[in-house]
Motif scaffolding. Structure first.
Motif, PDB file in Angstrom:
ATOM      1  N   ASP A  74      -7.942   3.593  -4.454  1.00 19.76           N
ATOM      2  CA  ASP A  74      -6.495   3.127  -3.239  1.00 19.76           C
ATOM      3  C   ASP A  74      -8.161   2.914  -2.380  1.00 19.76           C
ATOM      4  O   ASP A  74      -7.940   2.088  -1.016  1.00 19.76           O
ATOM      5  N   SER A 101      -7.869  -0.099   0.914  1.00 16.59           N
ATOM      6  CA  SER A 101      -7.348   0.322   1.962  1.00 16.59           C
ATOM      7  C   SER A 101      -8.442  -0.927   2.403  1.00 16.59           C
ATOM      8  O   SER A 101      -8.342  -1.324   3.410  1.00 16.59           O
ATOM      9  N   TYR A 111       1.162  -1.231   0.285  1.00 17.34           N
ATOM     10  CA  TYR A 111      -0.111  -0.066   0.121  1.00 17.34           C
ATOM     11  C   TYR A 111       0.685   1.149   0.030  1.00 17.34           C
ATOM     12  O   TYR A 111       0.415   2.297  -0.678  1.00 17.34           O
TER      13      TYR A 111
END
Lengths: 628, 99
Positions: free
Chosen positions: A181, A185, A143
């Motif tokens: 994104d 997450s 990430y």
């Protein structure tokens, strides 16, 4: 196995990037050479590790390096560790190899830019972030790299941010990526809630005990992340505008490496997708939609970079499609990714070379007949072209043909649909790439009087030549004797599955070649005659829609932007009228009543005494009434 | 003699004092009226002490006298200072504290 060299892969470019940014103008004279050497040394480390890996037996090829303990909360432990296995090394070599070539190319391409040093600092930052992305051994480490490449992409798309529309393009890319994104997450959070760990090895170990629902959730969120980063439907609209960045950036980030991160993510998470059939089906559908979507946009673009960007979108659609086909597909997806990295980077550099010679003109309708004046660019671009449309024995043939074949051979009616889409995509690809070649390099010259097309310097055509060699040879080298499939097998758990094949390989190959021939023939028939310098406006509705990127921006504006603005306006109005209004009313009441009460404060002692007397009487009266 | 009569007297003295504070302008007279109210209260304390047969009220009366004495000292000093600066002891003239 552990290794101590992995950290240098990331640390060197990261250090160089910070170094060049902090030195500022002092490094202007040598910054580009320094950054290129750093990138080359990262490639050197990667090649060294690769050779060492080759020497080991296939089950012990992966190496790890623990850097430090990052998060340590009770039973939740995340280490900042790096993992180099057969999948990572393929990416490391692609990123540092193609990256170094593009560094060299940029030295010449950006030589007239005052901010060349900053450009190279950003490029090195990108290399570092992308290496962290592919080397991280857990989703959390990945990430960090994932966000890093997003930032690098934003900085480089908006590199010429003095032009407002370029700055807008950078913001658009960043925001579209943010949507993806969020998916990543969320996937990490679900993974942590389900497995209690976020490392690849830990998740893979516990995946068999998890519920299908959780795995499907993780899979769909990972797919959302991949659609954002890899410009897949429905988050694809940023890639065309991302061409605002300098051409080397388009070649490195928006063709060869960063946009393929979604393919890497899905391949890396193969243990999740293999156990979540619904998510896997969605992957296939997204891939099939995008490969057609990109190809159709590509047919209508007159801007050479945007045509290539649409083609990138379409080719990544092929890769995503392949990753959705289960264990057999992963290796073909990565193989297509590597060959695509060569030929698409080569073609983007070729486009940059054409623009370099044509005073940054991007409209293909104002090119024409450049083949004679730029022979090296024409030849390298032509080799990339033959690779992308899938003519044997060029690279794209081996990888794309395998994907089409695997698509056709997946079970049930699904196989016919996606196989058909892949085949049709190949036809359209052949059409629009032939169109690009014809408009740019052949026919009559249509350029402006003041343009003086010329061949680019060696620093530019050198990397193009190397990439052209890659786009000729890489496909055969990777696929002969099933070399790449068995190389990747330990990572993606693929095993030879013998099932009823719908079509023999030779039939699929023949169909694909016929499709390519049809596409090329249509393009030649259509663009053989004179091409107008201005795009004709009396075209049918389909062409108009394709020119508007299949209405992707109109859709986003109508469905997301306008309701969003309306919601914002509503919230602002509510805030001002209701919330601020309530506060202001309280204030006004207090002020008004104090104005009234202030009149009793007149300064006369006797009036105060009288008030006290009244007060005392009132108190006594109250007590008397209460106790009565 | 009936103890209640002392309370009536105390109430009358207090009322006279209170009315004097409110209607008179001369600071000295206002001051004297305040003393009158204090002593009315003292009388009430002493009377209640007598009625209840305890000494509490008488002690409080002594305290009140001490406090009243201090108050007179400070109050008269203020009045004299105001008189010096304004040549007047009217409480209505000294009304500058309103803002």
């Amino acid at each position: 196995m552990t290794s101590n060299n992995l950290v240098y892969l990331i640390a060197l470019p990261l250090f160089s990037s910070g170094f060049l940014m902090m030195l500022g103008r002092r490094a202007d004279k040598w910054g580009h050479i320094f950054a290129t050497l750093i990138s080359a040394s990262a490639f050197g480390i990667g090649a060294f590790e690769f050779l060492q890996m080759l020497a080991r037996p296939s089950e012990s090829r992966a190496v790890t390096q623990k850097l430090f303990s990052w998060i340590s909360v009770g039973t939740f432990q995340v280490d900042a560790s790096l993992l180099l296995d057969q999948l990572s090394i393929s990416f490391v070599l692609l990123i540092t190899g193609v990256g170094t070539l593009i560094h060299i190319y940029s030295i010449a391409y950006m030589s007239h830019d005052l901010d060349r040093r900053r450009f190279f600092a950003f490029l090195n930052f990108f290399i570092a972030a992308m290496l962290l992305l592919v080397l991280g051994d857990s989703y959390l480490n990945l990430y960090v790299g994932w966000e890093g490449v997003g930032l690098a992409s934003y900085l480089l798309i908006g590199f010429w941010n003095q032009k407002p529309e370029y700055a807008t393009a950078a913001k658009k890319a960043f925001i579209a990526n943010r949507v993806g994104d969020v998916g990543l997450s969320l996937a990490i959070m679900i993974a942590f809630a389900t497995f209690g760990t976020v490392s690849f090895a830990g998740v893979e170990e516990k995946v068999s005990g998890a519920s299908t629902a959780a795995l499907t959730g993780i899979g769909l969120m990972l797919l959302l992340a991949a659609t954002g980063k890899s410009a897949q439907f429905p988050l694809q609209s940023w890639l065309g505008d991302a061409m605002a960045g300098p051409t080397p950036v388009s070649a490195l980030i928006h063709a060869a490496t960063m946009v393929t991160a979604g393919v890497y993510l899905i391949t890396r998470s193969n243990f999740i997708f293999d156990n979540a059939p619904t998510a896997q089906l969605c992957v296939v559908i997204i891939g099939a939609i995008t490969l057609m979507f990109g190809a159709l946009i590509g047919t209508a673009k007159d801007d050479i970079k945007k045509a290539l960007a649409a083609s990138t979108m379409s080719q990544i659609g092929y890769m995503i499609l392949a990753t959705g086909l289960g264990p057999v597909g992963y290796a073909f997806a990565i193989m297509h990714l590597l060959t695509h990295g060569f030929f698409k980077a080569g073609m983007f550099l070729g486009a940059g070379s054409v623009m370099h010679g044509m005073d940054d003109e991007v409209n293909m309708r104002k090119y024409g007949g450049l083949g004679k004046l730029m022979p090296i660019t024409a030849i390298t671009f032509g080799l990339g072209y033959l690779a992308i449309i899938g003519v044997p024995p060029f690279a794209g043939f081996y990888s794309k043909d395998k994907i089409i074949e695997t698509a056709f051979n997946s079970e049930g009616i699904k196989g016919l649909f996606i196989g058909g889409a892949a085949l049709l995509g190949a036809l359209v690809t052949a059409f629009y790439m032939t169109r690009v070649i014809i408009l740019t390099f052949t026919g009559a010259k249509r350029w402006d009087e003041k343009a003086h097309p010329h061949e680019s310097p060696f620093l530019m055509w050198g990397p193009m030549a190397i990439l052209a060699i890659g786009s000729v040879a890489s496909g055969f080298l990777l696929s002969s004797g099933n070399r790449f499939v068995s190389w990747l097998a330990p990572v993606v758990n693929s095993h030879e599955v013998e099932h009823a094949e719908r079509f023999q390989p030779v039939v699929v190959t023949t169909m694909a070649l016929v499709a390519v021939l049809i596409g090329v023939a249509i393009a030649i028939a259509k663009y053989r005659s004179d091409v107008p310098r201005v795009a004709p406006t009396n075209v049918n509705i389909f062409t108009k829609i394709a020119r508007r990127d299949l209405l992707q921006d109109d859709f986003n504006e109508a469905v997301l932007m306008r309701p969003g603005q309306a919601l914002t306006n509503f919230l602002v109005a509510t805030d001002e009228r209701a919330i601020d209004g309530a506060v202001r009313t309280v204030g006004a009441v207090v002020i008004g009543s104090s104005k009234g009460i202030r009149k009793t404060q007149n300064g006369f002692v006797r009036s105060y005494a009288l008030l006290i007397l009244f007060g005392a009487f009132a108190l006594l009266a109250t007590i008397w009434v209460v106790t009565l | 003699m009936n103890s209640a009569n002392y309370l009536y007297l105390s109430a009358m003295l207090f009322t006279i004092g209170a009315v004097g504070v409110v209607i008179r302008r001369n600071a000295i007279v206002v001051f004297m009226c305040i003393e009158l109210m204090l002593n009315a209260a003292n009388l009430a304390f002493v009377t209640f002490a007598r009625i209840n047969g305890t000494l509490d009220g008488q002690i409080i009366a002594f305290f009140t006298m001490v406090v009243a004495a201090c108050e007179v000292v400070v109050g008269l000093a203020i009045i004299v200072t105001i008189f010096r600066s304004r040549r007047s002891t009217s409480v209505d003239d000294a009304s500058l504290l309103k803002r």
